[in-house]
Design a protein around this motif. Structure first.
Motif, PDB file in Angstrom:
ATOM      1  N   ALA A  40       0.894  -6.184 132.357  1.00 28.16           N
ATOM      2  CA  ALA A  40       0.375  -7.164 131.391  1.00 28.16           C
ATOM      3  C   ALA A  40      -0.521  -8.180 132.088  1.00 28.16           C
ATOM      4  CB  ALA A  40       1.534  -7.870 130.692  1.00 28.16           C
ATOM      5  N   LEU A  41      -0.138  -8.570 133.291  1.00 29.80           N
ATOM      6  CA  LEU A  41      -0.936  -9.526 134.051  1.00 29.80           C
ATOM      7  C   LEU A  41      -2.273  -8.916 134.450  1.00 29.80           C
ATOM      8  CD1 LEU A  41      -0.805 -12.387 135.177  1.00 29.80           C
ATOM      9  CD2 LEU A  41       0.242 -11.455 137.253  1.00 29.80           C
ATOM     10  N   LEU A  42      -2.250  -7.664 134.894  1.00 27.97           N
ATOM     11  CA  LEU A  42      -3.489  -6.991 135.294  1.00 27.97           C
ATOM     12  C   LEU A  42      -4.436  -6.841 134.105  1.00 27.97           C
ATOM     13  CD1 LEU A  42      -5.058  -5.542 137.542  1.00 27.97           C
ATOM     14  CD2 LEU A  42      -3.896  -3.418 136.856  1.00 27.97           C
ATOM     15  N   ALA A  43      -3.869  -6.540 132.935  1.00 25.87           N
ATOM     16  CA  ALA A  43      -4.705  -6.431 131.735  1.00 25.87           C
ATOM     17  C   ALA A  43      -5.428  -7.750 131.468  1.00 25.87           C
ATOM     18  CB  ALA A  43      -3.841  -6.038 130.537  1.00 25.87           C
ATOM     19  N   GLN A  44      -4.735  -8.865 131.604  1.00 24.47           N
ATOM     20  CA  GLN A  44      -5.378 -10.168 131.419  1.00 24.47           C
ATOM     21  C   GLN A  44      -6.485 -10.397 132.449  1.00 24.47           C
ATOM     22  OE1 GLN A  44      -1.892 -12.821 131.606  1.00 24.47           O
ATOM     23  NE2 GLN A  44      -2.379 -13.431 129.528  1.00 24.47           N
ATOM     24  N   ILE A  45      -6.196 -10.080 133.694  1.00 20.38           N
ATOM     25  CA  ILE A  45      -7.172 -10.276 134.770  1.00 20.38           C
ATOM     26  C   ILE A  45      -8.440  -9.477 134.486  1.00 20.38           C
ATOM     27  CG2 ILE A  45      -7.626  -9.836 137.225  1.00 20.38           C
ATOM     28  CD1 ILE A  45      -4.603 -10.425 137.686  1.00 20.38           C
ATOM     29  N   ASN A  46      -8.264  -8.300 133.882  1.00 18.40           N
ATOM     30  CA  ASN A  46      -9.401  -7.425 133.570  1.00 18.40           C
ATOM     31  C   ASN A  46     -10.048  -7.750 132.233  1.00 18.40           C
ATOM     32  OD1 ASN A  46      -9.153  -6.037 135.987  1.00 18.40           O
ATOM     33  ND2 ASN A  46      -7.778  -4.495 135.129  1.00 18.40           N
ATOM     34  N   GLY A  47      -9.657  -8.883 131.629  1.00 24.24           N
ATOM     35  CA  GLY A  47     -10.297  -9.312 130.389  1.00 24.24           C
ATOM     36  C   GLY A  47      -9.733  -8.689 129.137  1.00 24.24           C
ATOM     37  N   GLU A  48      -8.587  -8.026 129.237  1.00 23.61           N
ATOM     38  CA  GLU A  48      -7.953  -7.404 128.076  1.00 23.61           C
ATOM     39  C   GLU A  48      -6.865  -8.336 127.534  1.00 23.61           C
ATOM     40  OE1 GLU A  48      -6.487  -3.719 129.563  1.00 23.61           O
ATOM     41  OE2 GLU A  48      -8.403  -3.193 130.499  1.00 23.61           O
ATOM     42  N   GLN A  49      -6.365  -8.013 126.341  1.00 30.02           N
ATOM     43  CA  GLN A  49      -5.320  -8.832 125.734  1.00 30.02           C
ATOM     44  C   GLN A  49      -4.082  -7.977 125.473  1.00 30.02           C
ATOM     45  OE1 GLN A  49      -4.948 -12.288 125.127  1.00 30.02           O
ATOM     46  NE2 GLN A  49      -2.904 -11.417 124.902  1.00 30.02           N
ATOM     47  N   PRO A  50      -3.079  -8.043 126.364  1.00 31.43           N
ATOM     48  CA  PRO A  50      -1.846  -7.295 126.116  1.00 31.43           C
ATOM     49  C   PRO A  50      -1.057  -7.915 124.978  1.00 31.43           C
ATOM     50  CG  PRO A  50      -1.617  -8.703 128.049  1.00 31.43           C
ATOM     51  CD  PRO A  50      -3.040  -8.834 127.596  1.00 31.43           C
ATOM     52  N   PRO A  51      -0.048  -7.222 124.453  1.00 33.18           N
ATOM     53  CA  PRO A  51       0.758  -7.785 123.359  1.00 33.18           C
ATOM     54  C   PRO A  51       1.380  -9.117 123.758  1.00 33.18           C
ATOM     55  CG  PRO A  51       1.268  -5.456 123.703  1.00 33.18           C
ATOM     56  CD  PRO A  51       0.385  -5.864 124.833  1.00 33.18           C
ATOM     57  N   LEU A  52       1.458 -10.035 122.805  1.00 32.64           N
ATOM     58  CA  LEU A  52       2.041 -11.345 123.089  1.00 32.64           C
ATOM     59  C   LEU A  52       3.560 -11.271 123.234  1.00 32.64           C
ATOM     60  CD1 LEU A  52      -0.046 -13.797 120.882  1.00 32.64           C
ATOM     61  CD2 LEU A  52      -0.081 -13.553 123.379  1.00 32.64           C
ATOM     62  N   LEU A  53       4.187 -10.250 122.643  1.00 30.70           N
ATOM     63  CA  LEU A  53       5.644 -10.118 122.768  1.00 30.70           C
ATOM     64  C   LEU A  53       6.021  -8.656 122.924  1.00 30.70           C
ATOM     65  CD1 LEU A  53       8.481 -11.337 122.749  1.00 30.70           C
ATOM     66  CD2 LEU A  53       8.479 -11.109 120.249  1.00 30.70           C
ATOM     67  N   THR A  54       6.775  -8.373 123.967  1.00 28.71           N
ATOM     68  CA  THR A  54       7.307  -7.027 124.201  1.00 28.71           C
ATOM     69  C   THR A  54       8.810  -7.141 124.376  1.00 28.71           C
ATOM     70  OG1 THR A  54       5.272  -6.330 125.319  1.00 28.71           O
ATOM     71  CG2 THR A  54       7.254  -5.003 125.706  1.00 28.71           C
ATOM     72  N   ARG A  55       9.533  -6.284 123.686  1.00 26.82           N
ATOM     73  CA  ARG A  55      10.989  -6.236 123.811  1.00 26.82           C
ATOM     74  C   ARG A  55      11.396  -4.885 124.392  1.00 26.82           C
ATOM     75  NH1 ARG A  55      14.514 -10.752 122.954  1.00 26.82           N
ATOM     76  NH2 ARG A  55      13.544 -12.110 121.407  1.00 26.82           N
ATOM     77  N   LEU A  56      12.171  -4.899 125.459  1.00 29.06           N
ATOM     78  CA  LEU A  56      12.628  -3.672 126.096  1.00 29.06           C
ATOM     79  C   LEU A  56      14.072  -3.386 125.689  1.00 29.06           C
ATOM     80  CD1 LEU A  56      11.157  -4.140 129.689  1.00 29.06           C
ATOM     81  CD2 LEU A  56      10.118  -3.038 127.694  1.00 29.06           C
ATOM     82  N   PRO A  57      14.417  -2.120 125.461  1.00 26.33           N
ATOM     83  CA  PRO A  57      15.772  -1.781 125.007  1.00 26.33           C
ATOM     84  C   PRO A  57      16.808  -1.924 126.117  1.00 26.33           C
ATOM     85  CG  PRO A  57      14.508   0.219 125.394  1.00 26.33           C
ATOM     86  CD  PRO A  57      13.554  -0.932 125.570  1.00 26.33           C
ATOM     87  N   VAL A  58      18.054  -2.109 125.695  1.00 27.83           N
ATOM     88  CA  VAL A  58      19.186  -2.183 126.622  1.00 27.83           C
ATOM     89  C   VAL A  58      20.120  -1.021 126.331  1.00 27.83           C
ATOM     90  CG1 VAL A  58      19.027  -4.676 126.911  1.00 27.83           C
ATOM     91  CG2 VAL A  58      20.436  -3.732 125.066  1.00 27.83           C
ATOM     92  N   GLU A  59      21.114  -0.834 127.198  1.00 29.29           N
ATOM     93  CA  GLU A  59      22.010   0.313 127.056  1.00 29.29           C
ATOM     94  C   GLU A  59      23.421  -0.074 127.476  1.00 29.29           C
ATOM     95  OE1 GLU A  59      22.416   4.875 128.889  1.00 29.29           O
ATOM     96  OE2 GLU A  59      20.891   3.482 129.646  1.00 29.29           O
ATOM     97  N   LEU A  60      24.406   0.350 126.698  1.00 25.52           N
ATOM     98  CA  LEU A  60      25.807   0.136 127.050  1.00 25.52           C
ATOM     99  C   LEU A  60      26.233   1.193 128.063  1.00 25.52           C
ATOM    100  CD1 LEU A  60      28.643  -1.136 126.631  1.00 25.52           C
ATOM    101  CD2 LEU A  60      28.953   0.471 124.728  1.00 25.52           C
ATOM    102  N   ILE A  61      26.703   0.752 129.226  1.00 22.98           N
ATOM    103  CA  ILE A  61      27.188   1.655 130.265  1.00 22.98           C
ATOM    104  C   ILE A  61      28.706   1.547 130.304  1.00 22.98           C
ATOM    105  CG2 ILE A  61      27.067   2.288 132.702  1.00 22.98           C
ATOM    106  CD1 ILE A  61      24.430   2.618 131.164  1.00 22.98           C
ATOM    107  N   ARG A  62      29.369   2.603 129.875  1.00 22.50           N
ATOM    108  CA  ARG A  62      30.831   2.604 129.796  1.00 22.50           C
ATOM    109  C   ARG A  62      31.433   2.993 131.145  1.00 22.50           C
ATOM    110  NH1 ARG A  62      28.959   4.382 124.832  1.00 22.50           N
ATOM    111  NH2 ARG A  62      30.024   3.526 122.987  1.00 22.50           N
ATOM    112  N   ARG A  63      32.300   2.114 131.644  1.00 25.22           N
ATOM    113  CA  ARG A  63      33.047   2.440 132.861  1.00 25.22           C
ATOM    114  C   ARG A  63      34.531   2.153 132.602  1.00 25.22           C
ATOM    115  NH1 ARG A  63      28.419  -0.193 135.297  1.00 25.22           N
ATOM    116  NH2 ARG A  63      26.939   1.397 136.032  1.00 25.22           N
TER     117      ARG A  63
END
Length: 338
Positions: free
Chosen positions: A302-325
């Motif tokens: 996202a930072l590189l896109a800005q440096i290159n004059g592009e506009q990345p999404p203003l909000l990105t949400r990454l998924p999480v996962e339940l790890i059963r132990r």
């Protein structure tokens, strides 16, 4: 000293091709890139970085501000960010602020002075408006993990609410009704959202949230240790604890050990982060896994896109996962204090 023209002549390509190859702006056949690499090594070619920066107006360096590089979460994120930057020919200047506002301000001012082309910002203390005001005056800033309200820059977070919901629901499905909650400092996005997820699952199951089962205020293990001991001293202690970070889970483990309480035979425990040390506990810690490496890599992209004059999404949400132990089990009917 060898020049780019010497490398081009030796490799049998044009100087422009060598330049674009070194700047990661062209995909070449493997045989061609191998010839260029061999010529660079043979001639001991070193790019004239000063001339390059003057011609492009870029330092080809980026900043990374992290609250505490010693903590595994931030260290893993920083490692992924640096690796992705290196793949694109960027140097990373790192600043560990120790959650000190003056250090955070100094990092932003260094960027203004032209030392870096952009900055990935991480904080773990609520902003009083100071950081938002400084970031609002700058270009090429990306915020990761915790929000800084009031700024319009790309932000990358995980699904905190969903993760906390999954964690709490896992305890409920195991049969627990007396569930305690350990939370971080008020005013942070992750703290607010994870508490919301906990409350969602409890309300959905029709389980009242008992105030004596909830402690918030810090990510410090010692707070979680003391809170856990208080939980265990209650007339009706909880049978499970949801620690909304793995650091808090470590504190809960210490408190349970102090009280000679077995996990999960007497109290179940679940964390949030899934840092590597969780698997070394006895029993290994059930946890919500954050995609930490992905946070770092996407942060740089996202930072590189800005440096290159592009506009990345203003909000990105990454998924999480339940790890059963093995740290979650069914509650026992026995009162473990007797």
């Amino acid at each position: 000293m060898a020049t780019i023209h010497d490398v081009a002549q030796d490799a049998g390509v044009s100087p422009t091709t060598v330049s674009r190859y070194l700047n990661h702006r062209i995909e070449l056949p493997p045989t061609t890139s191998a010839r260029i690499d061999a010529s660079i090594k043979k001639l001991d070619y070193r790019p004239n970085l000063m001339a390059k920066r003057l011609s492009t107006g870029k330092t080809e360096a980026v900043g990374l501000v992290t609250p505490e590089i010693r903590e595994p979460f931030f260290a893993e994120l920083a490692s992924a960010f640096e690796d992705e930057a290196d793949r694109h020919g960027y140097t990373v200047f790192m600043s560990s602020t120790r959650s000190d506002r003056d250090r955070e301000i100094a990092s932003l001012e260094r960027m203004q002075d032209g030392h870096v082309d952009g900055l990935l910002m991480m904080t773990n203390t609520p902003d009083d408006g100071t950081l938002a005001a400084l970031i609002g005056k700058r270009k090429n800033v990306v915020i990761v993990d915790e929000d800084i309200p009031g700024v319009s820059v790309p932000r990358i977070f995980v699904e905190n609410t969903e993760g906390a919901y999954q964690a709490t629901k896992h305890l409920i499905e195991a049969g627990h009704r007396r569930i305690a909650y350990l939370g971080g400092p008020h005013g942070l996005l992750t703290v607010t959202e994870r508490r919301e997820g906990f409350l969602m699952a409890m309300n959905e199951a029709g389980i009242p949230v008992r105030s004596e089962y909830v402690t918030m205020g810090s990510f410090a293990p010692e707070l979680a240790r003391a809170a856990t001991i208080k939980f265990l001293d209650l007339p009706l202690p909880p049978t499970a604890i949801f620690a909304s970070s793995d650091y808090l889970a470590i504190g809960a483990v210490m408190g349970l050990r102090d009280a000679n309480i077995s996990v999960p035979n007497e109290v179940s425990l679940i964390g949030f982060d899934d840092m590597a040390y969780g698997t070394l506990l006895t029993p290994p810690l059930t946890a919500i896994r954050q995609p930490v490496e992905q946070l770092g890599r996407q942060g740089f992209q996202a930072l590189l896109a800005q440096i290159n004059g592009e506009q990345p999404p203003l909000l990105t949400r990454l998924p999480v996962e339940l790890i059963r132990r093995q740290s979650v089990g069914a509650p026992t009917s026995k009162d473990f204090r007797t």
